[in-house]
Design a protein around this motif. Sequence first.
Motif, mmCIF file in Angstrom:
data_model
loop_
_atom_site.group_PDB
_atom_site.id
_atom_site.type_symbol
_atom_site.label_atom_id
_atom_site.label_comp_id
_atom_site.label_asym_id
_atom_site.label_seq_id
_atom_site.Cartn_x
_atom_site.Cartn_y
_atom_site.Cartn_z
ATOM 1 N N HIS A 155 0.808 -1.218 0.000
ATOM 2 C CA HIS A 155 0.000 0.000 0.000
ATOM 3 C C HIS A 155 0.845 1.273 0.000
ATOM 4 O O HIS A 155 1.991 1.272 0.402
ATOM 5 C CB HIS A 155 -0.993 0.011 1.164
ATOM 6 N N SER B 142 -3.636 3.541 0.938
ATOM 7 C CA SER B 142 -4.370 3.044 -0.219
ATOM 8 C C SER B 142 -3.554 1.992 -0.941
ATOM 9 O O SER B 142 -2.333 1.970 -0.856
ATOM 10 C CB SER B 142 -4.704 4.180 -1.184
ATOM 11 N N LEU C 198 -9.167 2.682 -0.377
ATOM 12 C CA LEU C 198 -8.552 2.932 0.916
ATOM 13 C C LEU C 198 -8.508 1.667 1.742
ATOM 14 O O LEU C 198 -9.464 0.907 1.786
ATOM 15 C CB LEU C 198 -9.343 3.993 1.688
#
Length: 193
Positions: free
Chosen positions: A50, A104, A111
Amino acid sequence: MPQPLSPDVDSWTLQEGISMTVLQNPLRTRVIITGQGKKFYVPPHWHAAHDENHVVIKGRVIVTQDGVRRVVGPEDGVCLTRRGVVHSLESFPGEELILEETASEPEDGSLLDSSRSFRISYLMFSRMLSSPLGVMQVFYYGDSYPKLPTEFRWLKRGLIVVVGGWIAPFFGYQLPDKRLRLDPSRFPRDKKD
């Protein structure tokens, strides 16, 4: 001393002068540093799955990304850290700071659950005070990898799996809530346990 972790807590104290709150719409986490007590410091680490976005609401923070340090304030807007980038955060001693973060996944831009992400951060913060094994377990479950002298990322991942996934549980370290398993490559969202 940090407050006990509860799956239903939306706000908690990390240490004197530092607290975290999970906010909604959009889902994000706010860190409030009063400037009293020790400075806020997140050691160098990186994420495999992420990106992170940091926004300074008040004050200023030192953000280091792949060895480049810069001071970020409210006027700078979003500070993006892409997955794979080694980064750290550091507040200024005696200064107030309000910092928000969202996480994210770059593939689809959705998200991650900041609540889980920052409960993981909370665990890392509280366990850093007590045990390196606890920290390694938090890295194992949280899509976080420490910066180590070697450039071989497979070695870093292997170290986290062995120490955080096998050795730490052998010595009795357990996550208080299975929902804290964050790394989607190791613990897919649709996996039921």
